[in-house]
Design a protein around this motif. Structure first.
Motif, PDB file in Angstrom:
ATOM      1  N   LEU A   1       3.508   0.678  -9.417  1.00 25.39           N
ATOM      2  CA  LEU A   1       4.112   0.509 -10.733  1.00 25.39           C
ATOM      3  C   LEU A   1       3.278   1.196 -11.810  1.00 25.39           C
ATOM      4  N   GLY A   2       1.956   1.091 -11.697  1.00 24.93           N
ATOM      5  CA  GLY A   2       1.082   1.727 -12.676  1.00 24.93           C
ATOM      6  C   GLY A   2       1.243   3.232 -12.707  1.00 24.93           C
ATOM      7  N   SER A   3       1.415   3.847 -11.549  1.00 22.07           N
ATOM      8  CA  SER A   3       1.583   5.305 -11.528  1.00 22.07           C
ATOM      9  C   SER A   3       2.926   5.705 -12.131  1.00 22.07           C
ATOM     10  N   ILE A   4       3.952   4.880 -11.923  1.00 23.06           N
ATOM     11  CA  ILE A   4       5.268   5.185 -12.491  1.00 23.06           C
ATOM     12  C   ILE A   4       5.226   5.100 -14.013  1.00 23.06           C
ATOM     13  N   THR A   5       4.690   3.998 -14.538  1.00 20.27           N
ATOM     14  CA  THR A   5       4.671   3.828 -15.996  1.00 20.27           C
ATOM     15  C   THR A   5       3.733   4.831 -16.659  1.00 20.27           C
ATOM     16  N   SER A   6       2.621   5.154 -15.999  1.00 19.55           N
ATOM     17  CA  SER A   6       1.703   6.157 -16.545  1.00 19.55           C
ATOM     18  C   SER A   6       2.377   7.519 -16.620  1.00 19.55           C
ATOM     19  N   THR A   7       3.118   7.871 -15.586  1.00 23.17           N
ATOM     20  CA  THR A   7       3.815   9.156 -15.572  1.00 23.17           C
ATOM     21  C   THR A   7       4.869   9.214 -16.671  1.00 23.17           C
ATOM     22  N   ILE A   8       5.607   8.122 -16.850  1.00 27.10           N
ATOM     23  CA  ILE A   8       6.625   8.096 -17.904  1.00 27.10           C
ATOM     24  C   ILE A   8       5.971   8.199 -19.277  1.00 27.10           C
ATOM     25  N   HIS A   9       4.859   7.504 -19.457  1.00 25.08           N
ATOM     26  CA  HIS A   9       4.133   7.551 -20.730  1.00 25.08           C
ATOM     27  C   HIS A   9       3.724   8.986 -21.061  1.00 25.08           C
TER      28      HIS A   9
ATOM     29  N   ALA B   1      13.356   5.117  -5.703  1.00 21.58           N
ATOM     30  CA  ALA B   1      12.060   4.640  -5.216  1.00 21.58           C
ATOM     31  C   ALA B   1      12.166   4.135  -3.779  1.00 21.58           C
ATOM     32  N   ARG B   2      13.284   3.504  -3.447  1.00 21.20           N
ATOM     33  CA  ARG B   2      13.463   2.997  -2.075  1.00 21.20           C
ATOM     34  C   ARG B   2      13.509   4.137  -1.064  1.00 21.20           C
ATOM     35  N   GLU B   3      14.054   5.285  -1.474  1.00 22.60           N
ATOM     36  CA  GLU B   3      14.107   6.426  -0.559  1.00 22.60           C
ATOM     37  C   GLU B   3      12.701   6.907  -0.213  1.00 22.60           C
ATOM     38  N   ARG B   4      11.801   6.845  -1.179  1.00 22.98           N
ATOM     39  CA  ARG B   4      10.416   7.249  -0.928  1.00 22.98           C
ATOM     40  C   ARG B   4       9.642   6.148  -0.213  1.00 22.98           C
ATOM     41  N   PHE B   5       9.967   4.904  -0.540  1.00 28.97           N
ATOM     42  CA  PHE B   5       9.224   3.766   0.004  1.00 28.97           C
ATOM     43  C   PHE B   5      10.214   2.733   0.552  1.00 28.97           C
TER      44      PHE B   5
ATOM     45  N   PHE C   1      -3.010   7.997  -9.163  1.00 34.10           N
ATOM     46  CA  PHE C   1      -2.418   7.189  -8.107  1.00 34.10           C
ATOM     47  C   PHE C   1      -3.470   6.260  -7.517  1.00 34.10           C
ATOM     48  N   GLU C   2      -3.126   4.991  -7.435  1.00 32.81           N
ATOM     49  CA  GLU C   2      -3.943   4.010  -6.732  1.00 32.81           C
ATOM     50  C   GLU C   2      -3.062   3.369  -5.677  1.00 32.81           C
ATOM     51  N   GLU C   3      -3.573   3.261  -4.477  1.00 35.73           N
ATOM     52  CA  GLU C   3      -2.722   2.890  -3.351  1.00 35.73           C
ATOM     53  C   GLU C   3      -2.084   1.512  -3.497  1.00 35.73           C
ATOM     54  N   ASP C   4      -2.666   0.654  -4.335  1.00 30.29           N
ATOM     55  CA  ASP C   4      -2.109  -0.686  -4.502  1.00 30.29           C
ATOM     56  C   ASP C   4      -1.441  -0.875  -5.863  1.00 30.29           C
TER      57      ASP C   4
ATOM     58  N   THR D   1       0.854  -1.188   0.000  1.00 23.98           N
ATOM     59  CA  THR D   1       0.000   0.000   0.000  1.00 23.98           C
ATOM     60  C   THR D   1       0.887   1.234   0.000  1.00 23.98           C
ATOM     61  N   PHE D   2       0.585   2.171  -0.894  1.00 27.50           N
ATOM     62  CA  PHE D   2       1.442   3.332  -1.097  1.00 27.50           C
ATOM     63  C   PHE D   2       0.586   4.598  -1.084  1.00 27.50           C
ATOM     64  N   GLU D   3       0.890   5.509  -0.183  1.00 26.65           N
ATOM     65  CA  GLU D   3       0.099   6.724  -0.030  1.00 26.65           C
ATOM     66  C   GLU D   3       0.233   7.631  -1.257  1.00 26.65           C
ATOM     67  N   ASP D   4      -0.871   8.324  -1.576  1.00 31.19           N
ATOM     68  CA  ASP D   4      -0.888   9.184  -2.757  1.00 31.19           C
ATOM     69  C   ASP D   4       0.189  10.264  -2.705  1.00 31.19           C
ATOM     70  N   ASP D   5       0.359  10.897  -1.553  1.00 31.84           N
ATOM     71  CA  ASP D   5       1.345  11.983  -1.453  1.00 31.84           C
ATOM     72  C   ASP D   5       2.752  11.478  -1.754  1.00 31.84           C
ATOM     73  N   ASP D   6       3.056  10.288  -1.264  1.00 28.17           N
ATOM     74  CA  ASP D   6       4.379   9.720  -1.528  1.00 28.17           C
ATOM     75  C   ASP D   6       4.516   9.310  -2.992  1.00 28.17           C
ATOM     76  N   GLN D   7       3.425   8.810  -3.577  1.00 28.13           N
ATOM     77  CA  GLN D   7       3.464   8.468  -4.999  1.00 28.13           C
ATOM     78  C   GLN D   7       3.670   9.715  -5.849  1.00 28.13           C
ATOM     79  N   GLU D   8       3.037  10.814  -5.461  1.00 26.06           N
ATOM     80  CA  GLU D   8       3.226  12.050  -6.217  1.00 26.06           C
ATOM     81  C   GLU D   8       4.681  12.516  -6.136  1.00 26.06           C
ATOM     82  N   ALA D   9       5.266  12.407  -4.951  1.00 24.49           N
ATOM     83  CA  ALA D   9       6.674  12.788  -4.805  1.00 24.49           C
ATOM     84  C   ALA D   9       7.554  11.924  -5.699  1.00 24.49           C
ATOM     85  N   LEU D  10       7.236  10.626  -5.771  1.00 19.59           N
ATOM     86  CA  LEU D  10       8.024   9.736  -6.628  1.00 19.59           C
ATOM     87  C   LEU D  10       7.787  10.057  -8.103  1.00 19.59           C
TER      88      LEU D  10
END
Length: 509
Positions: free
Chosen positions: A263-271, A325-329, A257-260, A210-219
């Motif tokens: 990877l999807g948020s990373i690839t979507s952002t790169i796309h 990514a490890r620094e954020r998570f 961002f979806e908490e579970d 589970t990954f919080e939205d704020d942390d996903q945005e930072a990543l």
């Protein structure tokens, strides 16, 4: 790049200047509408739709009136008989094409299509929610009829589906596109079957948790930083369906961002970075004219797919980016770059949903839609038979059969917009991405070490020089040939996936 100096003193510079001013006015109206559409998707209050619909309709009418005015036609005629620079001639060519298409279709039909599509979206949405294709079928049938009529007005002697396809990809003929899609179908089906039979056990849960939205945005911001996104001309926001939009001065990225699904948020952002990066690479001096606009959908999609798949799903990328990514998570501390790479490239041969598909099966989703909509427009397939044909093709190509229309033929929004002919550009973009990446490696050398070191300047510079800076100066095939030395071909994509997935799944060569 200049657009105001012709090659010959005999060129009508005043006429071209007047023409360019008109073209820029049309572009500015369209770009203003684009900002309003971005606002509607990202930050507009929920009850702002009635006013926003009127605002967008007004801007659309102004743009249409400017383009189709008699003055535009007269300027085009005068310039087409004049001596122009290559760049000026390209601008005239592109505007002429738009002018001819928009003046060929009666205003009454344009308005009927607009009204029908406006009403189609809520009907499609409700039909999907209720798993009720029959409720949407009459609307779909009406849209098919209207788009056939639209195509006939533009070119009564052409295949109607080819006319519709050329709305999105005007300089790749349908025969070429169909040949590419057929080859993908014929060669990917056995490859996916072989993967399904493989005993290889990939690490698929590297990003479980589970990954919080704020942390996903930072990543996500870390990702964009690592790729070289220009924050002075862009921004990151969220939207239900990620997209990018804007101009070379303001190219915005959205993601979700979806908490579970980290990877999807990373690839979507790169796309979406790939799309925005292309837009930002268009020449500043071409703004407002076709010289400062992206070529077309296939080329645009090639840029997003190149960054998402050839960079973001590569082993060197995860060797470089996983520590970030490890620094954020910290929960990713035990994940290895190889595990991340495998998780980013697993093949889901039982997936029914296009937008959730992996890099391989995605193209069979596209082929199915292409074959169905082509037959709908030709009249070879009745609307009432779409669900059964859809399900049969999924069973034939992917070995799975939808149990509901909601996860079958009602899953995409495109047909409710009347966007017949759009789907093929997704696969053409992936094919072109592989071709461009191969050409870049031929010119720059093996790019793995650059990716591993986080040095993407050479690749981005190559894309700027070969693709971005040219805007619409060249037709699609001419642009591809200039960049790669050959016409569009599926060879490089198929070699790329056969090598990559053959290694991942221990397939025999």
């Amino acid at each position: 790049m200049t657009t105001d100096q012709p090659q010959s003193d005999g060129a009508p510079s005043e006429t071209y200047s007047e023409f360019e001013t008109r073209v820029k006015r049309i572009a500015n109206v369209s770009n203003a509408a684009g900002i309003l559409q971005w606002d509607q998707e990202v930050v507009m209050p929920d009850e702002g739709t009635p006013a926003r619909a009127q605002q967008l309709s007004t801007l659309s009418s102004i743009s249409h009136e400017l383009l189709t005015a008699d003055e535009t036609g007269a300027l085009l005629e005068e310039l087409e008989s004049a001596t122009l620079s290559d760049e000026q001639a390209a601008v005239v060519r592109e505007v002429r094409r738009r002018y001819d298409r928009e003046t060929s279709v009666p205003q009454e039909l344009v308005e009927e299509i607009s009204e029908t599509t406006a009403n189609a979206h809520p009907k499609w949405k409700q039909a999907k929610e209720n798993d009720d294709f029959e409720a949407f079928a009459p609307t779909l049938e009406k849209l098919v009829e209207l788009k056939r009529e639209y195509a006939t007005h533009i070119d009564p002697d052409a295949d109607p589906y080819e006319v519709l396809f050329s709305d999105y990809e005007p300089y790749i003929d349908l025969e070429t596109a169909e040949g590419v899609l057929e080859r993908l179908r014929d060669e990917l089906v056995p490859l996916i079957d072989a993967i399904g039979d493989s005993d290889a056990a990939l690490e698929t849960d590297a990003f479980a948790g589970t990954f919080e939205d704020d942390d996903q945005e930072a990543l996500a911001r870390d990702v964009l930083d690592s790729l070289g996104y220009n924050w002075n001309r862009g921004r990151l926001d969220t939207a239900p369906h990620p997209f990018s939009s804007g101009t070379q001065f303001d190219a915005r990225v959205t993601t979700r961002f979806e908490e579970d699904d980290l990877l999807g948020s990373i690839t979507s952002t790169i796309h979406e970075f790939g799309h925005a990066n292309y837009t930002l690479g268009l020449p500043d001096e071409g703004y407002g004219t076709p010289l400062g606009e992206a070529r077309d959908l296939s080329v645009h999609e090639s840029q997003s797919r190149l960054w998402e798949n050839h960079i973001g799903r590569s082993r060197p990328f995860w060797e470089q980016f996983l520590p970030v990514a490890r620094e954020r998570f910290p929960s990713l501390e035990g994940v290895t770059p190889e595990a991340a790479y495998e998780a980013a490239n697993q093949v889901h041969d039982d997936n029914l949903i296009r937008v959730e598909a992996d890099e391989l099966t995605y193209h069979l989703h596209i082929v199915i839609r292409f074959e169905i909509e082509r037959d709908l427009i030709s009249g070879d397939l009745a609307v009432e038979d779409v669900p059964e044909v859809w399900n049969d093709k999924y069973e034939e190509y992917l070995g799975v059969r939808p149990e509901t229309d909601a996860e079958g033929c009602l899953q995409d929004i495109h047909w409710s917009h009347g966007s017949f002919g759009y789907f093929p550009t997704y696969s053409l973009g992936s094919v072109l991405a592989a071709q461009l990446y191969a050409a870049a490696e031929a010119d720059l050398g093996d790019l793995d070490s650059d990716i591993r070191e986080g040095n993407l300047d050479d690749l981005n510079g190559w894309l700027r020089e070969q693709i971005h800076q040219h805007g619409k100066q060249y037709t699609t095939q001419a642009l591809i040939e200039r960049a790669t030395g050959e016409e569009l071909t599926a060879d490089h994509f198929l070699e790329y996936v056969e090598t990559k997935y053959g290694e991942l799944y221990d397939l025999e060569a």
